[in-house]
Design a protein around this motif. Sequence first.
Motif, PDB file in Angstrom:
ATOM      1  N   LEU A   6      -8.865  44.628  -6.755  1.00 25.56           N
ATOM      2  CA  LEU A   6     -10.146  44.437  -7.433  1.00 25.56           C
ATOM      3  C   LEU A   6     -10.490  42.953  -7.508  1.00 25.56           C
ATOM      4  O   LEU A   6     -11.632  42.555  -7.247  1.00 25.56           O
ATOM      5  N   THR A   9     -11.599  41.852  -4.119  1.00 22.23           N
ATOM      6  CA  THR A   9     -12.933  42.383  -3.821  1.00 22.23           C
ATOM      7  C   THR A   9     -14.010  41.574  -4.524  1.00 22.23           C
ATOM      8  O   THR A   9     -15.035  41.226  -3.932  1.00 22.23           O
ATOM      9  N   VAL A  10     -13.773  41.252  -5.786  1.00 23.16           N
ATOM     10  CA  VAL A  10     -14.732  40.432  -6.544  1.00 23.16           C
ATOM     11  C   VAL A  10     -14.862  39.052  -5.900  1.00 23.16           C
ATOM     12  O   VAL A  10     -15.972  38.544  -5.710  1.00 23.16           O
ATOM     13  N   SER A  13     -16.664  39.277  -2.514  1.00 15.42           N
ATOM     14  CA  SER A  13     -18.073  39.620  -2.747  1.00 15.42           C
ATOM     15  C   SER A  13     -18.860  38.401  -3.218  1.00 15.42           C
ATOM     16  O   SER A  13     -19.967  38.142  -2.737  1.00 15.42           O
ATOM     17  N   ALA A  14     -18.289  37.657  -4.155  1.00 15.47           N
ATOM     18  CA  ALA A  14     -18.950  36.441  -4.643  1.00 15.47           C
ATOM     19  C   ALA A  14     -19.105  35.421  -3.517  1.00 15.47           C
ATOM     20  O   ALA A  14     -20.149  34.763  -3.403  1.00 15.47           O
TER      21      ALA A  14
END
Length: 98
Positions: A6, A9-10, A13-14
Amino acid sequence: MIDPALVATVGYSAAAIEIVMAFPQTIRTVQQRNDYAALAGVSVGSMLLMLVHSTLWMMYGAFNHDIPIFASHAVNVPMFAVILYFVVRARRASRVAP
């Protein structure tokens, strides 16, 4: 404990969003590099701060082996440098032009 997948992924994505945010301004600046009036609205101070900001974050990411931070700013630093170059060039040329 937060799942490492997670967190990754964060982070990625950022990083992707940050690159996408800078890309349109870079393309527009390159396309209008000879249209001094069009580049008049771009702030040299803001672009300089963004260049310094991204350079520092890129260094931070490299020092901490943080790939999302390093990668996004390694892409953004050249984009902000290109924008800054063309805006400064346009300002200088507009002062010289009759």
